[in-house]
Design an enzyme around this catalytic site. Structure first.
Site, PDB file in Angstrom:
ATOM      1  N   HIS A 142       0.920  -1.329  -0.038  1.00 49.94           N
ATOM      2  CA  HIS A 142       0.029  -0.113  -0.095  1.00 49.94           C
ATOM      3  C   HIS A 142       0.802   1.335   0.011  1.00 49.94           C
ATOM      4  O   HIS A 142       2.047   1.278   0.667  1.00 49.94           O
ATOM      5  CB  HIS A 142      -0.932  -0.072   1.365  1.00 49.94           C
ATOM      6  N   CYS A 383      -4.789   2.807  -3.607  1.00 47.77           N
ATOM      7  CA  CYS A 383      -3.478   2.967  -3.017  1.00 47.77           C
ATOM      8  C   CYS A 383      -2.443   1.992  -3.309  1.00 47.77           C
ATOM      9  O   CYS A 383      -1.455   1.546  -2.504  1.00 47.77           O
ATOM     10  CB  CYS A 383      -3.735   3.331  -1.385  1.00 47.77           C
TER      11      CYS A 383
HETATM   12  N1  PLP Z   1      -1.827  -0.454   4.542  1.00 50.05           N
HETATM   13  C1  PLP Z   1      -2.759  -1.187   4.167  1.00 50.05           C
HETATM   14  C2  PLP Z   1      -2.442  -2.598   3.456  1.00 50.05           C
HETATM   15  C3  PLP Z   1      -4.260  -0.667   3.859  1.00 50.05           C
HETATM   16  O1  PLP Z   1      -5.193  -1.484   3.232  1.00 50.05           O
HETATM   17  C4  PLP Z   1      -4.247   0.633   4.447  1.00 50.05           C
HETATM   18  C5  PLP Z   1      -5.680   1.113   4.335  1.00 50.05           C
HETATM   19  O2  PLP Z   1      -6.399   1.055   3.186  1.00 50.05           O
HETATM   20  C6  PLP Z   1      -3.265   1.210   4.850  1.00 50.05           C
HETATM   21  C7  PLP Z   1      -2.073   0.657   5.247  1.00 50.05           C
HETATM   22  C8  PLP Z   1      -3.481   2.731   5.541  1.00 50.05           C
HETATM   23  O3  PLP Z   1      -4.154   2.723   6.775  1.00 50.05           O
HETATM   24  P1  PLP Z   1      -4.730   4.037   7.358  1.00 50.05           P
HETATM   25  O4  PLP Z   1      -5.271   4.965   6.285  1.00 50.05           O
HETATM   26  O5  PLP Z   1      -5.819   3.551   8.224  1.00 50.05           O
HETATM   27  O6  PLP Z   1      -3.554   4.499   8.112  1.00 50.05           O
END
Ligand code: PLP
Length: 425
Positions: A142, A383
């Protein structure tokens, strides 16, 4: 507050069908008020839990009760409300520690995975890395586990290497290990891919990294809501989770870090709550984890997240995993009957996430028409631009399932998809 480490959890995650049968899933679904609503005059079919999870009434009530009856700031006031608020906030830390099987004083409470990973980047990596060092990431990360490392690389002169994935969307472990050469200081890996659903063998990966002296950062955002976790047994250096995907409020998350790292890391943000003594000739910081929790935290959010942890553990994470595996198997089978549908990510170990496209139909068109049928899925790059570039597509559709979904909802989703497919192609 310190919470003792428990013995490692004895049970591996259950597989499809096991253990979940004795649970009244219809009653559990009833716990979620929002799932009763309609969208565009149709019953809502919510298949976007990988984006954010829905909240059970106990979580909503816990936040409501905090504001109605206990609201005060934490760690500051000696009055009764201050004590109640502090105890409730620290109780949430203890619950999260037990959920992850780690110590409470190793948990930094923060706003989510994005904050947690940036904390590691700015506080652990930035002071240490230098030109000639390298960071290894994977193709399926991500953006939250890519961009902070790019910022570190820009400032330090370190380089970034990227581990490949196989055709089915698993990590190419041979390639990953071949990248772990002596100049590599840090490895960032997602536990579960938010696009492919791939469950990475993080325990093995961390063992290999540790043998080579590489520090490991695991993004557990998509693992914590769905499977039993034993962070102590994984053997990583850092593990990040986000509360809103695991039935908790937005703006809550946790960074777990080995105590030796927390002790050495400088504070990321300065301010109240994170100090022992402030003088103009030098400030003494509080001990970890408070050293990393400057300012007034999201107290009500963590009270809600504590309630969410109680709720999930009350059902049982193994049962949740089994239920979601059964939903995933049903959806995969049902989608195989949609002509021209391509699934991205078919790894053997997979969480309940299905990314797909249907022939030449644009992902946003499919999602928009499905929404009119009451079906909420996500479309876009999720993302994960580098993963989209790998597959040569700008976007995919993604249906993601949680234990509160039903087999009937999956059938309604696939029927709606058959209908909109005909409109678009
Ligand atoms: N990492 C992964 C694999 C995710 O799916 C997400 C959210 O979609 C995130 C990180 C980021 O999470 P947050 O926006 O809650 O910090």
């Amino acid at each position: 507050m310190s919470v003792e480490r428990r013995a490692p959890l004895p049970n591996p995650p259950l597989r499809a069908g096991e253990g979940a049968d004795s649970i009244d899933w219809a009653a559990i679904r009833d716990d979620f008020p929002l799932l009763k609503r309609e969208v565009h005059g149709k019953p809502l079919v919510y298949l976007d839990s990988a984006n954010t999870g829905q909240k059970p009434a106990v979580v909503i009530d816990a936040v409501d009760d905090f504001f109605r009856n206990h609201n005060a700031n934490v760690s500051r006031a000696v009055h009764a409300l201050g004590t109640e608020a502090t105890e409730a906030y620290e109780a949430a830390r203890g619950k999260l520690a037990r959920f992850l099987n780690v110590r409470g004083d190793e948990l930094v409470l923060c706003s989510g995975t994005t904050f947690a990973l940036n904390l590691v980047a700015y506080s652990w990596a930035l002071p240490r890395l230098k030109a000639g060092d390298a960071i290894v990431l994977t193709r399926m990360e991500h953006h939250a586990n890519i961009v902070p490392w790019q910022l570190v690389a820009e400032r330090t002169g370190a380089t970034i290497k990227v581990a490949a994935i196989t055709d089915d969307g698993a990590l190419d472990l041979d390639h990953l290990y071949s990248l772990l050469t002596p100049e590599v200081k840090l490895l960032g890996v997602t536990h579960v891919s938010n696009v492919l659903g791939t469950v990475n063998p993080v325990r093995e990966i961390c063992r290999e990294a540790r043998r080579r002296g590489v520090v490991t950062v695991i993004d557990g955002s998509q693992a914590a809501p769905h499977r039993p976790l034993d962070v102590a047994a994984i053997g990583c250096d850092f593990y990040a989770i986000t509360g809103h995907k695991m039935a908790g409020p937005t703006g809550t998350g946790v960074l777990w870090a080995r105590r030796e790292h927390l002790a050495e890391m400088p504070p990321f943000l300065g301010g109240g709550e994170m100090i022992k003594e402030v003088r103009f000739d030098g400030t003494v910081y509080a001990d970890a984890p408070h050293k990393f929790e400057a300012g007034t935290p999201n107290i009500a959010g963590f009270v809600g997240l504590g309630a969410a942890v109680d709720y999930l553990t009350g059902i049982g994470m193994a049962a949740i995993d089994a239920r979601e595996q059964a939903l995933l198997a049903h959806a995969t089978q049902a989608l195989s009957e949609v002509q021209g549908l391509r699934i991205f990510g078919t790894a053997r170990e997979k969480a309940a996430v299905i990314s797909f496209l249907v022939e030449d139909a644009h992902a946003h068109d499919l999602a928009t028409l499905l929404d009119l049928e009451g079906v909420a899925i996500r479309s876009g790059h999720h993302c994960a631009h580098p993963l989209m570039q790998h597959f040569g597509v700008p976007a995919t559709c993604r249906a993601s399932f949680a234990f509160y979904n039903t087999f009937e909802e999956i059938d309604a989703f696939v029927a709606a998809l058959q209908k909109v497919r005909k409109l678009l192609l």
